[in-house]
Design a protein around this motif. Sequence first.
Motif, short mmCIF file in Angstrom:
data_model
loop_
_atom_site.label_atom_id
_atom_site.label_comp_id
_atom_site.label_asym_id
_atom_site.label_seq_id
_atom_site.Cartn_x
_atom_site.Cartn_y
_atom_site.Cartn_z
N VAL A 1 17.55 -3.48 10.95
CA VAL A 1 16.14 -3.29 11.23
C VAL A 1 15.73 -1.96 10.60
CG1 VAL A 1 14.42 -2.96 13.04
CG2 VAL A 1 16.26 -4.61 13.37
N THR A 2 14.50 -1.90 10.09
CA THR A 2 14.06 -0.67 9.44
C THR A 2 12.61 -0.37 9.84
OG1 THR A 2 14.01 0.52 7.32
CG2 THR A 2 13.23 -1.79 7.30
N SER A 3 12.07 0.70 9.30
CA SER A 3 10.70 1.13 9.59
C SER A 3 10.10 1.73 8.33
CB SER A 3 10.69 2.17 10.71
OG SER A 3 11.36 3.36 10.27
N LEU A 4 8.79 1.93 8.33
CA LEU A 4 8.16 2.63 7.20
C LEU A 4 8.75 4.03 7.04
CD1 LEU A 4 4.30 1.84 7.35
CD2 LEU A 4 5.98 1.03 5.68
N GLU A 5 8.90 4.72 8.17
CA GLU A 5 9.46 6.08 8.12
C GLU A 5 10.85 6.06 7.49
OE1 GLU A 5 10.56 9.77 11.16
OE2 GLU A 5 10.44 7.71 11.92
N ASN A 6 11.68 5.12 7.88
CA ASN A 6 13.03 5.04 7.37
C ASN A 6 13.05 4.75 5.87
OD1 ASN A 6 15.92 5.01 8.11
ND2 ASN A 6 15.85 2.88 7.46
N GLU A 7 12.16 3.88 5.43
CA GLU A 7 12.13 3.50 4.02
C GLU A 7 11.52 4.58 3.13
OE1 GLU A 7 13.58 0.80 2.72
OE2 GLU A 7 14.28 0.34 4.76
N LEU A 8 10.52 5.29 3.65
CA LEU A 8 9.82 6.30 2.85
C LEU A 8 10.45 7.68 2.96
CD1 LEU A 8 6.13 5.26 3.66
CD2 LEU A 8 7.43 4.73 1.58
N GLY A 9 11.29 7.87 3.99
CA GLY A 9 11.92 9.17 4.17
C GLY A 9 10.98 10.23 4.71
N ARG A 10 9.91 9.79 5.37
CA ARG A 10 8.94 10.75 5.94
C ARG A 10 8.17 10.06 7.06
NH1 ARG A 10 3.87 9.15 4.34
NH2 ARG A 10 3.72 7.91 2.42
N LYS A 11 7.61 10.88 7.95
CA LYS A 11 6.73 10.35 8.98
C LYS A 11 5.47 9.80 8.33
CE LYS A 11 8.53 11.39 13.14
NZ LYS A 11 8.75 10.40 14.20
N VAL A 12 4.99 8.69 8.85
CA VAL A 12 3.79 8.05 8.34
C VAL A 12 2.64 8.32 9.31
CG1 VAL A 12 2.74 5.81 7.79
CG2 VAL A 12 5.12 6.27 7.16
N ASP A 13 1.45 8.59 8.76
CA ASP A 13 0.27 8.77 9.59
C ASP A 13 -0.01 7.43 10.29
OD1 ASP A 13 -2.51 8.68 10.44
OD2 ASP A 13 -2.84 10.49 9.24
N PHE A 14 0.20 7.42 11.61
CA PHE A 14 0.14 6.17 12.37
C PHE A 14 -1.26 5.56 12.36
CE2 PHE A 14 0.47 3.79 16.52
CZ PHE A 14 1.45 2.89 16.10
N GLU A 15 -2.29 6.40 12.50
CA GLU A 15 -3.66 5.89 12.50
C GLU A 15 -4.02 5.31 11.14
OE1 GLU A 15 -5.50 5.50 15.22
OE2 GLU A 15 -3.74 6.31 16.27
N GLU A 16 -3.56 5.96 10.09
CA GLU A 16 -3.81 5.44 8.74
C GLU A 16 -3.13 4.07 8.56
OE1 GLU A 16 -3.42 7.49 4.50
OE2 GLU A 16 -1.47 6.78 5.23
N ALA A 17 -1.91 3.94 9.08
CA ALA A 17 -1.20 2.67 8.97
C ALA A 17 -1.96 1.56 9.70
CB ALA A 17 0.22 2.81 9.53
N ASN B 1 7.19 -1.97 12.52
CA ASN B 1 7.82 -0.67 12.74
C ASN B 1 7.28 0.37 11.78
OD1 ASN B 1 9.51 -1.84 14.71
ND2 ASN B 1 11.02 -2.42 13.16
N VAL B 2 6.61 1.36 12.32
CA VAL B 2 6.05 2.44 11.49
C VAL B 2 6.96 3.67 11.59
CG1 VAL B 2 4.03 3.89 11.02
CG2 VAL B 2 3.73 1.51 11.74
N ASN B 3 6.85 4.41 12.69
CA ASN B 3 7.77 5.54 12.93
C ASN B 3 8.65 5.24 14.15
OD1 ASN B 3 6.49 7.22 10.87
ND2 ASN B 3 4.81 7.47 12.33
N THR B 4 8.95 3.98 14.34
CA THR B 4 9.67 3.51 15.52
C THR B 4 11.09 4.09 15.58
OG1 THR B 4 8.49 1.45 15.10
CG2 THR B 4 10.17 1.41 16.82
N ASP B 5 11.53 4.47 16.78
CA ASP B 5 12.91 4.91 17.00
C ASP B 5 13.81 3.68 16.90
OD1 ASP B 5 15.38 5.81 17.87
OD2 ASP B 5 14.60 6.89 19.61
N ASP C 1 0.83 -1.21 0.00
CA ASP C 1 0.00 0.00 0.00
C ASP C 1 0.86 1.26 0.00
OD1 ASP C 1 -2.32 -1.50 0.08
OD2 ASP C 1 -2.57 -1.34 2.25
N TYR C 2 2.08 1.14 0.54
CA TYR C 2 3.01 2.27 0.60
C TYR C 2 4.07 2.21 -0.50
CZ TYR C 2 1.00 3.46 5.14
OH TYR C 2 0.15 3.83 6.15
N GLY C 3 3.89 1.31 -1.45
CA GLY C 3 4.83 1.21 -2.56
C GLY C 3 6.11 0.49 -2.23
N LEU C 4 6.11 -0.32 -1.17
CA LEU C 4 7.31 -1.05 -0.75
C LEU C 4 7.12 -2.54 -0.97
CD1 LEU C 4 7.99 0.78 2.64
CD2 LEU C 4 9.23 1.11 0.50
N LYS C 5 8.20 -3.23 -1.28
CA LYS C 5 8.15 -4.66 -1.52
C LYS C 5 8.61 -5.42 -0.27
CE LYS C 5 9.58 -8.34 -4.69
NZ LYS C 5 10.49 -8.73 -5.80
#
Length: 241
Positions: A209-225, A188-192, A142-146
């Motif tokens: 280890v990675t996160s959506l934020e790390n992969e997308l280069g932006r904060k992700v809307d947590f509720e949307e996730a 992991n969404v916006n996890t430290d 949904d976020y364009g990641l494989k």
Amino acid sequence: MTQLVQFEDLGNMPYKQAWDYQESLLQQNLKVKSDLRVLAGSEEIPDSQFPIPTTTHHLLFVEHPPVYTLGKSGHIENILISEDERAAKGIEYYPTNRGGDITFHGPQQIVGYPILDLEKFETDIGKYLRKLEEVIILTMADYGLKGERSKGETGVWLDPDIKGKERKICAMGVRCSRWITMHGFAFNVNTDLNYFNYIIPCGIENKQVTSLENELGRKVDFEEAKERVKRNFEKVFDVKL
């Protein structure tokens, strides 16, 4: 027939409190199964005024304050800092009864605890774990990641077959008692991610280890996730939350 699953978002809750709640739901379902076995062995015809008891499926979402949890087959030496250092950083620690090794839970991480009766799905833990992985793989898409699986390693990864680039975005560890599940996944969404520097995540060395934020280069809307994970859970397990 589409199964109904009771969904609860527990918000931010200490790990032990959420674990105790899971355990209470599991025990309720185990009691139902016990009662059904007694009923099946009885020659009395059940009164039609009283419905036959049935197990209830649950899906819990929660965020935990910083905590390391160790699976029952894990190794305490995979925590790389001392107890005093951990306490100074405000990180709790619990040995658990789930599968897997050491992992971290913390803010802006979607922790999902399905309490499902697999006798109403498939009595196959391997297939159950693959379905949990598929929920996260679809959410990443949904976020364009494989998102992908790594051979012999439970969870969801990016580039699992490219040495030096393997990075895990979702850890998993479950317990099953009489085909009732508990524990689950940590996405992991916006996890430290700095918290993972003090452990060998899942006991796997030399992998990131990675996160959506790390992969997308932006904060992700947590509720949307969370909503996307919920919808994909419904799709993969063919349930209604």
